[in-house]
Enzyme design. Structure first.
Site, PDB file in Angstrom:
ATOM      1  N   ASP A 169       0.875  -1.165   0.000  1.00 55.36           N
ATOM      2  CA  ASP A 169       0.000   0.000   0.000  1.00 55.36           C
ATOM      3  C   ASP A 169       0.914   1.217   0.000  1.00 55.36           C
ATOM      4  OD1 ASP A 169      -2.389   1.574   0.283  1.00 55.36           O
ATOM      5  OD2 ASP A 169      -1.928   1.817   2.396  1.00 55.36           O
ATOM      6  N   SER A 170       0.321   2.373  -0.250  1.00 55.54           N
ATOM      7  CA  SER A 170       1.098   3.609  -0.175  1.00 55.54           C
ATOM      8  C   SER A 170       1.504   3.913   1.274  1.00 55.54           C
ATOM      9  CB  SER A 170       0.268   4.754  -0.742  1.00 55.54           C
ATOM     10  OG  SER A 170      -0.984   4.788  -0.079  1.00 55.54           O
ATOM     11  N   CYS A 223      -4.116  -1.523  -2.084  1.00 52.91           N
ATOM     12  CA  CYS A 223      -4.295  -0.071  -2.216  1.00 52.91           C
ATOM     13  C   CYS A 223      -5.206   0.134  -3.414  1.00 52.91           C
ATOM     14  CB  CYS A 223      -2.924   0.572  -2.461  1.00 52.91           C
ATOM     15  SG  CYS A 223      -2.969   2.331  -2.858  1.00 52.91           S
ATOM     16  N   GLU A 272      -5.041   8.974   9.168  1.00 52.97           N
ATOM     17  CA  GLU A 272      -3.642   8.858   9.611  1.00 52.97           C
ATOM     18  C   GLU A 272      -3.443   9.524  10.972  1.00 52.97           C
ATOM     19  OE1 GLU A 272      -0.376   8.433   7.571  1.00 52.97           O
ATOM     20  OE2 GLU A 272      -1.547   6.962   6.458  1.00 52.97           O
ATOM     21  N   CYS A 307     -11.159   3.126  -0.545  1.00 48.10           N
ATOM     22  CA  CYS A 307      -9.827   3.567  -0.160  1.00 48.10           C
ATOM     23  C   CYS A 307      -9.515   2.855   1.147  1.00 48.10           C
ATOM     24  CB  CYS A 307      -9.808   5.081   0.033  1.00 48.10           C
ATOM     25  SG  CYS A 307      -8.277   5.689   0.746  1.00 48.10           S
ATOM     26  N   HIS A 340      -7.953   3.584   3.691  1.00 46.45           N
ATOM     27  CA  HIS A 340      -8.012   4.362   4.929  1.00 46.45           C
ATOM     28  C   HIS A 340      -9.435   4.539   5.462  1.00 46.45           C
ATOM     29  CE1 HIS A 340      -3.909   5.393   3.959  1.00 46.45           C
ATOM     30  NE2 HIS A 340      -3.785   6.106   5.061  1.00 46.45           N
TER      31      HIS A 340
END
Ligand code: DGL
Length: 274
Positions: free
Chosen positions: A10-11, A73, A153, A192, A194
């Site tokens: 993933d990023s 991702c 995050e 996504c 996240h």
């Protein structure tokens, strides 16, 4: 070969939500996860840049020896899945978009489906295409929600700030049409990695009658099926997870816990340069 780990990337730490689902459904498998935290976010970058980053990350995982690759991702799947499959024809490469689209089609009764993701994923229309292939009568609306990434995050996943930003993005899809008496989507895809962390705030703003889906569980099922059909299942009693990151192993371990749902020991996190 069978006892090699499954590689995922993933990023950043978001893909750990996919690893979480895979560890539950495949406890005997080992995993090698790479988070390209030095170059996060991918979602604001061009398709060419995301594809180049994805190929570099995969090369590093292949060098460490993996039996299957999961592109954990959405942005990288949408931008680079065909490039990765072309570059590594000898191992199965599984992305999160197709499983996410399957989950959406299974959850929606009306066929009106909203997709929220990074700018790049929405721009590329990968979800629209995947959903329409499965369900040609579906009506798909995509909304880029880039601020959800830093919110997740930073752990700002509930409360007035998260809900305020969610309302700014989603009111035109749910609240405003509902007030006009119009039909709204009955399924919202968290496209996504996240976004599952913000599920409560997003569900609150989307309102009643809207099912939230993400691709973690369906991706885990797709991986399990592929391992079985390729004869690649592990013969170990219990698998292990190892982590690579391109920036700050301590931060990766700290942040990772929120996404993975249990502690990521810093001793298991290795800093790598690509
Ligand atoms: N992991 C990315 C995704 O699933 C979100 C973060 C980013 O923009 O890099 O789309």
């Amino acid at each position: 070969m069978n006892n090699l780990p499954i590689g995922l990337f993933d990023s950043g730490v978001g893909g750990l939500t996919v690893l979480r689902a895979m560890r539950v459904s495949m406890p005997k498998e080992s995993f090698l996860y790479l988070g390209d935290t030095a170059r996060l976010p991918y979602g604001t970058k061009s398709r060419e840049t995301i594809a180049r980053y994805s190929l570099q990350v995969t090369a590093r995982l292949i060098e460490r020896k993996i039996k299957l690759l999961v592109v954990a991702c959405n942005t990288a799947t949408a931008a680079a899945l065909p490039d990765l499959r072309r570059a590594y024809p000898d191992i199965p490469v599984i992305g999160v978009v197709e499983p996410g689209a399957q989950a959406a089609c299974a959850a929606s009764r009306s066929g009106r489906i909203a997709v929220i993701a990074t700018e790049s994923t929405i721009r590329g229309k990968a979800y629209d295409d995947a959903i329409l292939r499965l369900r040609p009568d579906a009506r798909v609306v995509g909304v880029p929600c880039p601020l959800f990434v830093p919110l997740a995050e930073d752990g700002l996943v509930e409360g007035p700030l998260a809900e305020g930003i969610a309302a700014r993005y989603l009111d035109r899809i749910f609240r405003v049409p509902r007030e006009r008496g119009e039909e709204v989507p009955d399924c919202l895809v968290l496209a996504c990695t996240h976004f599952p962390l913000l599920a409560n705030a997003i569900a609150h703003v989307a309102g009643p009658g809207v099912t939230l889906v993400d691709s973690a569980a369906t991706t885990a099922q797709a991986v399990k099926r592929t391992l079985k059909s390729a004869g690649l299942c592990s013969s170990e009693k219990k698998g292990e997870s190892f982590f690579l990151t391109t920036d700050d192993a301590e931060r990766f371990a700290r942040m990772g816990e929120c996404f993975l749902g249990f502690p990521v020991p810093e001793s298991r996190v290795e800093l790598v340069d690509l």
